[in-house]
Design a protein around this motif. Sequence first.
Motif, PDB file in Angstrom:
ATOM      1  N   THR A 176       0.802  -1.230   0.000  1.00 45.02           N
ATOM      2  CA  THR A 176       0.000   0.000   0.000  1.00 45.02           C
ATOM      3  C   THR A 176       0.833   1.277   0.000  1.00 45.02           C
ATOM      4  OG1 THR A 176      -0.162   0.103   2.421  1.00 45.02           O
ATOM      5  CG2 THR A 176      -1.831  -1.188   1.251  1.00 45.02           C
ATOM      6  N   SER A 177       2.145   1.175  -0.038  1.00 48.19           N
ATOM      7  CA  SER A 177       2.964   2.394  -0.033  1.00 48.19           C
ATOM      8  C   SER A 177       4.323   2.130  -0.660  1.00 48.19           C
ATOM      9  CB  SER A 177       3.149   2.939   1.385  1.00 48.19           C
ATOM     10  OG  SER A 177       3.913   2.043   2.165  1.00 48.19           O
TER      11      SER A 177
ATOM     12  N   ILE B 163       1.152   6.876  -0.925  1.00 47.10           N
ATOM     13  CA  ILE B 163       0.191   6.052  -0.201  1.00 47.10           C
ATOM     14  C   ILE B 163      -0.911   5.656  -1.172  1.00 47.10           C
ATOM     15  CG2 ILE B 163      -1.412   5.928   1.738  1.00 47.10           C
ATOM     16  CD1 ILE B 163       1.377   6.275   2.705  1.00 47.10           C
ATOM     17  N   ARG B 164      -1.241   4.365  -1.219  1.00 51.75           N
ATOM     18  CA  ARG B 164      -2.230   3.878  -2.184  1.00 51.75           C
ATOM     19  C   ARG B 164      -3.424   3.243  -1.460  1.00 51.75           C
ATOM     20  NH1 ARG B 164       2.750   2.347  -4.086  1.00 51.75           N
ATOM     21  NH2 ARG B 164       2.562   0.245  -3.205  1.00 51.75           N
ATOM     22  N   GLN B 165      -4.613   3.533  -1.984  1.00 56.63           N
ATOM     23  CA  GLN B 165      -5.846   2.903  -1.508  1.00 56.63           C
ATOM     24  C   GLN B 165      -6.710   2.664  -2.731  1.00 56.63           C
ATOM     25  OE1 GLN B 165      -6.739   1.922   1.589  1.00 56.63           O
ATOM     26  NE2 GLN B 165      -8.656   1.092   0.815  1.00 56.63           N
TER      27      GLN B 165
ATOM     28  N   ARG C  87      -4.395   7.723  -5.029  1.00 59.01           N
ATOM     29  CA  ARG C  87      -2.974   7.899  -4.740  1.00 59.01           C
ATOM     30  C   ARG C  87      -2.780   9.192  -3.950  1.00 59.01           C
ATOM     31  NH1 ARG C  87      -3.210   3.555  -6.528  1.00 59.01           N
ATOM     32  NH2 ARG C  87      -1.897   2.494  -8.065  1.00 59.01           N
TER      33      ARG C  87
ATOM     34  N   THR D 212      -3.635  -1.573   7.753  1.00 63.12           N
ATOM     35  CA  THR D 212      -2.710  -2.145   6.770  1.00 63.12           C
ATOM     36  C   THR D 212      -1.745  -1.090   6.254  1.00 63.12           C
ATOM     37  OG1 THR D 212      -4.346  -3.793   6.082  1.00 63.12           O
ATOM     38  CG2 THR D 212      -2.541  -3.354   4.562  1.00 63.12           C
ATOM     39  N   GLN D 213      -2.266   0.079   5.911  1.00 64.40           N
ATOM     40  CA  GLN D 213      -1.402   1.157   5.412  1.00 64.40           C
ATOM     41  C   GLN D 213      -0.414   1.608   6.470  1.00 64.40           C
ATOM     42  OE1 GLN D 213      -4.789   3.593   4.312  1.00 64.40           O
ATOM     43  NE2 GLN D 213      -4.156   3.538   2.157  1.00 64.40           N
TER      44      GLN D 213
ATOM     45  N   ASP E  87       2.324  -1.073   6.725  1.00 64.47           N
ATOM     46  CA  ASP E  87       3.166  -1.036   5.526  1.00 64.47           C
ATOM     47  C   ASP E  87       4.120   0.148   5.591  1.00 64.47           C
ATOM     48  OD1 ASP E  87       2.109  -3.302   4.455  1.00 64.47           O
ATOM     49  OD2 ASP E  87       0.913  -2.310   2.898  1.00 64.47           O
TER      50      ASP E  87
ATOM     51  N   THR F 186     -10.911   7.478   2.207  1.00 62.10           N
ATOM     52  CA  THR F 186     -10.911   6.033   2.385  1.00 62.10           C
ATOM     53  C   THR F 186     -12.100   5.558   3.192  1.00 62.10           C
ATOM     54  OG1 THR F 186      -9.534   6.249   4.353  1.00 62.10           O
ATOM     55  CG2 THR F 186      -8.411   5.898   2.266  1.00 62.10           C
TER      56      THR F 186
END
Length: 317
Positions: free
Chosen positions: A12-13, A49-51, A55, A121-122, A125, A177
């Motif tokens: 996720t990152s 950071i990705r969800q 982005r 989770t983020q 990570d 999110t």
Amino acid sequence: MPSISHAYQQPTSTLTVQGETAALPDAPEKGTAPPVQAIQRGFECQLEIRQGEARKMLRGDSVWLNDLITVINRYVESQLRGEPKGTFSGTVAIRPLDFIFHRLTVRQGEEGIAQVDLSMTQLYDLLENLTQVATDIPHLSSLKTQPVRAWYRQPTGIAALVVGGIAVVAGVGVLATRTPEAENQTANRVQEQLTTPTSLESAETAGQETAPADSRTLSADREADVDDLDLLSRLREQLADQWQSPPDLQESLVYRVTVDATGSLLAAEPANELAQERLGQTPLADLPDLPPDPLPTGAEQFRVSLDPDNQLEVTQD
């Protein structure tokens, strides 16, 4: 001067670091990049950071990355203890929003503030990436970067965002999110946690049933005393979690601290020259010296003594 770039990847990152190194006597073979440990100056980093499809891109220098490493490590430690609390250091702050999400607030340049809500989770990570870069570049704190103004002298201090839980309209977008339904559920849980305990409610109700009409003023005064005590306790708890006394501190730093009816910090007036000089080393660094005039309804003022050995004392002013 040779340049170096290296990316640390998690689901996720992605954390990318880059910088320059002096020409090495034993240069690596052609086509082989020098190790990231060889970075000596011009350090920059970029965090993505990705969800899902969303982005969020954050950028900083060695000071910013050091702050990020410090804050995330401390915050995860509080998570593991089962007592997640807002944490800040310099240009970075993080605080819990609910049982799942955590709001990361970072300074972007001298004027900008960016926020991103991290899931568990983020968060972990990000911790993994930061742990790896801290291991690979142990000299991170000594890398040369562009000089910037001290964070606590810049507008919109980071500490206020975490200690007071203040919502900020950032100059850049926030990574969405959560759904509105989740926001409402969280607000309801927070409201439930802020209600008066049943035992206290029962005691107050019993007092009202037996009190004569001419004792209303006394009852109101008693309620005010309870409110003041609650604000004092909350202020002590907030500062106790943040106060880390400098190793060379020999005397107490005394401030007159103003908080509003919700417990958010409004101002911190140093009581003497030493407290003024050391303000930047305290959790009160970003606050103005003078409280708003007139004071908001329900605001209170307390005497805060930040003592050596991470001790403190909060009393009614």
